[in-house]
Design an enzyme around this catalytic site. Structure first.
Site, PDB file in Angstrom:
ATOM      1  N   ARG A 216       1.069  -1.275  10.513  1.00  0.00           N
ATOM      2  CA  ARG A 216       1.209   0.184  10.439  1.00  0.00           C
ATOM      3  C   ARG A 216       1.736   0.733  11.762  1.00  0.00           C
ATOM      4  O   ARG A 216       1.630   0.100  12.812  1.00  0.00           O
ATOM      5  CB  ARG A 216      -0.141   0.835  10.109  1.00  0.00           C
ATOM      6  CG  ARG A 216      -0.716   0.420   8.753  1.00  0.00           C
ATOM      7  CD  ARG A 216      -2.088   1.026   8.525  1.00  0.00           C
ATOM      8  NE  ARG A 216      -2.663   0.622   7.253  1.00  0.00           N
ATOM      9  CZ  ARG A 216      -3.352  -0.497   7.049  1.00  0.00           C
ATOM     10  NH1 ARG A 216      -3.557  -1.329   8.075  1.00  0.00           N
ATOM     11  NH2 ARG A 216      -3.847  -0.792   5.858  1.00  0.00           N
ATOM     12  N   LYS A 239      -6.961   1.176  10.814  1.00  0.00           N
ATOM     13  CA  LYS A 239      -7.454   1.785   9.573  1.00  0.00           C
ATOM     14  C   LYS A 239      -8.619   1.020   8.963  1.00  0.00           C
ATOM     15  O   LYS A 239      -9.600   1.611   8.510  1.00  0.00           O
ATOM     16  CB  LYS A 239      -6.323   1.886   8.548  1.00  0.00           C
ATOM     17  CG  LYS A 239      -6.742   2.582   7.261  1.00  0.00           C
ATOM     18  CD  LYS A 239      -5.564   2.747   6.316  1.00  0.00           C
ATOM     19  CE  LYS A 239      -6.004   3.465   5.039  1.00  0.00           C
ATOM     20  NZ  LYS A 239      -4.858   3.638   4.096  1.00  0.00           N
ATOM     21  N   HIS A 323       6.367   3.798   7.815  1.00  0.00           N
ATOM     22  CA  HIS A 323       5.412   3.017   7.020  1.00  0.00           C
ATOM     23  C   HIS A 323       6.116   2.138   5.984  1.00  0.00           C
ATOM     24  O   HIS A 323       5.577   1.107   5.569  1.00  0.00           O
ATOM     25  CB  HIS A 323       4.429   3.963   6.321  1.00  0.00           C
ATOM     26  CG  HIS A 323       3.264   3.257   5.707  1.00  0.00           C
ATOM     27  ND1 HIS A 323       2.192   2.796   6.452  1.00  0.00           N
ATOM     28  CD2 HIS A 323       2.989   2.914   4.420  1.00  0.00           C
ATOM     29  CE1 HIS A 323       1.314   2.222   5.660  1.00  0.00           C
ATOM     30  NE2 HIS A 323       1.773   2.278   4.417  1.00  0.00           N
ATOM     31  N   ARG A 326       6.554  -1.585   6.266  1.00  0.00           N
ATOM     32  CA  ARG A 326       5.443  -2.438   5.813  1.00  0.00           C
ATOM     33  C   ARG A 326       5.749  -3.016   4.424  1.00  0.00           C
ATOM     34  O   ARG A 326       5.486  -4.191   4.154  1.00  0.00           O
ATOM     35  CB  ARG A 326       4.178  -1.587   5.795  1.00  0.00           C
ATOM     36  CG  ARG A 326       2.873  -2.325   5.647  1.00  0.00           C
ATOM     37  CD  ARG A 326       1.746  -1.384   6.083  1.00  0.00           C
ATOM     38  NE  ARG A 326       0.448  -1.763   5.560  1.00  0.00           N
ATOM     39  CZ  ARG A 326      -0.329  -2.699   6.052  1.00  0.00           C
ATOM     40  NH1 ARG A 326       0.075  -3.396   7.109  1.00  0.00           N
ATOM     41  NH2 ARG A 326      -1.520  -2.964   5.536  1.00  0.00           N
ATOM     42  N   HIS A 346      -4.503  -7.003   3.648  1.00  0.00           N
ATOM     43  CA  HIS A 346      -5.075  -6.456   2.421  1.00  0.00           C
ATOM     44  C   HIS A 346      -6.226  -7.330   1.918  1.00  0.00           C
ATOM     45  O   HIS A 346      -6.177  -8.552   2.030  1.00  0.00           O
ATOM     46  CB  HIS A 346      -4.018  -6.368   1.313  1.00  0.00           C
ATOM     47  CG  HIS A 346      -3.004  -5.298   1.560  1.00  0.00           C
ATOM     48  ND1 HIS A 346      -1.719  -5.351   1.068  1.00  0.00           N
ATOM     49  CD2 HIS A 346      -3.087  -4.135   2.255  1.00  0.00           C
ATOM     50  CE1 HIS A 346      -1.059  -4.274   1.435  1.00  0.00           C
ATOM     51  NE2 HIS A 346      -1.858  -3.520   2.162  1.00  0.00           N
ATOM     52  N   TYR A 355       2.907  -2.940  -2.529  1.00  0.00           N
ATOM     53  CA  TYR A 355       3.860  -2.916  -1.419  1.00  0.00           C
ATOM     54  C   TYR A 355       5.092  -3.758  -1.726  1.00  0.00           C
ATOM     55  O   TYR A 355       6.193  -3.459  -1.242  1.00  0.00           O
ATOM     56  CB  TYR A 355       3.186  -3.418  -0.138  1.00  0.00           C
ATOM     57  CG  TYR A 355       2.384  -2.363   0.578  1.00  0.00           C
ATOM     58  CD1 TYR A 355       2.899  -1.689   1.683  1.00  0.00           C
ATOM     59  CD2 TYR A 355       1.110  -2.014   0.150  1.00  0.00           C
ATOM     60  CE1 TYR A 355       2.169  -0.707   2.334  1.00  0.00           C
ATOM     61  CE2 TYR A 355       0.369  -1.031   0.795  1.00  0.00           C
ATOM     62  CZ  TYR A 355       0.906  -0.390   1.878  1.00  0.00           C
ATOM     63  OH  TYR A 355       0.180   0.589   2.524  1.00  0.00           O
TER      64      TYR A 355
END
Length: 367
Positions: A216, A239, A323, A326, A346, A355
């Site tokens: 990120r 995050k 972003h 990513r 993840h 994604y």
């Protein structure tokens, strides 16, 4: 209302008071009948006391607690409000050791729930109340926000049930709003055009680090030279707090670069702790200072627009942001045989699949 005719055994009693003798033990009991509702109230065995209470009830002229108060409808004690529980919930939420960004988002969402339900007793909030609130947000064109608030509201009630504040979760029966992601994906062709067009060394390095590592914006900006040791780049995601060790031998053939080379190119004549830093003093920033997030965001957007115009790409109303590198990283690494789930940090493959979805921006090769 005229009382019914008295039988012989009640002649010495005031209106609405009756006696009854239990045949088994011979004990006499007294009962008062409310002339309005017809409800019966037992007054015990003491005749004198029963007469006094009956007279008081008939004429309602006694202030102390008596049959009048006993006949009145019970007053329900007011329960605790949703606002009171939110204060308790905030303390529980704070104990989860979340990122600054998550905490900031929580406060704004908490205020929206406070405005909608704060004054209502938590036990009286119904599914219809919740559905009306969420549908209103969806109709404003904020389906994603509706979905996020539903998730938070559901957890609020789950914790309230566990704490004994209410018995049911009114959110369970509601449906989450359907969301359609509007932001455009970043293509490899546009990324290459941006990389060629980049006029600042740190901006080129940001593009390379973002695509190679798939991290990120906040995590790319926070990378330091000290994080590179034992042949790995150590990243603690802001995050999720996921702890990643990314091999510096990691290479993307699609752009002809490896992580070790990019980290080495981040070094220049300026002494700095940060991979992305100012190479000279500018404005209020000294040479070696880290790049601010806002600066990175603006520079990326300006570079994207210039590069798109140069190669003749028309961007949508929701063009790709930093972003989106990513997502592009996930697709490129997967195409070269690597599992992007671990790289992106993840917990589930389903999230990684989101994604990896190009949303129709790439051609599908058919053999």
């Amino acid at each position: 209302m005229v009382p019914r005719p008295r039988n012989q055994g009640s002649k010495d009693l005031p209106p609405n008071l009756y006696r009854k003798t239990d045949r088994r033990n011979g004990v006499t009991y007294y009962t008062y009948r409310d002339p309005v509702t017809g409800r019966m109230f037992g007054l015990g065995k003491d005749k004198d006391a029963a007469i006094r209470e009956a007279v008081a009830a008939n004429y309602a002229d006694v202030l102390k607690p008596n049959l009048v108060s006993r006949m009145a409808e019970p007053v329900r004690e007011k329960g605790k409000t949703f606002s009171e529980w939110l204060s308790e919930y905030e303390a529980l939420y704070a104990a989860k050791d979340l990122s600054i960004h998550t905490v900031r988002s929580f406060k704004s969402r908490k205020q929206r729930l406070e405005d909608a339900f704060g004054h209502i007793e938590i036990k009286l909030i119904r599914t219809m109340d919740v559905a009306t609130f969420l549908n209103g947000i969806t109709k404003e064109g904020k389906a994603h926000m509706s979905k996020v608030l539903r998730s938070m509201l559901r957890d609020v009630f789950t914790e309230a049930i566990a704490a004994g504040w209410c018995d049911l979760n009114p959110v369970d029966a509601t449906k989450a709003a359907r969301t359609k992601v509007k932001r455009e994906r970043l293509s490899l062709a546009l990324w290459k055009a941006m990389h060629e067009e980049a006029d600042r060394p740190w901006l080129q390095r940001a593009l390379e680090l973002g695509l190679l590592t798939g991290q990120r914006r906040e995590d790319v900006r926070s990378m330091k030279f000290a994080d590179d040791n034992d042949g790995h780049l150590h990243v603690i995601q802001s995050k999720t707090n996921a702890r990643l060790r990314i091999s510096t031998s990691l290479r993307l053939e699609a752009i002809g670069l490896d992580l070790k080379t990019v980290i080495k190119q981040c070094r220049d004549r300026v002494l700095s702790k940060h991979l992305l830093h100012h190479s000279r003093s500018i404005g209020g920033m000294k040479a070696g200072a880290p790049i601010k997030l806002d600066t990175l965001t603006r520079a990326f957007a300006e570079l994207r627009d210039r590069a798109a115009a140069k190669i003749g790409v028309t961007l949508s109303d929701n063009p790709p942001t930093f972003h989106e590198m990513r997502s592009l990283a996930a697709r490129l690494h997967a195409a070269e045989g690597r599992d992007p789930q671990k790289l992106l940090g993840h917990r589930s493959a389903a999230m990684t699949d989101i994604y990896k979805d190009s949303r129709g921006t790439e051609w599908i090769d058919v053999a």
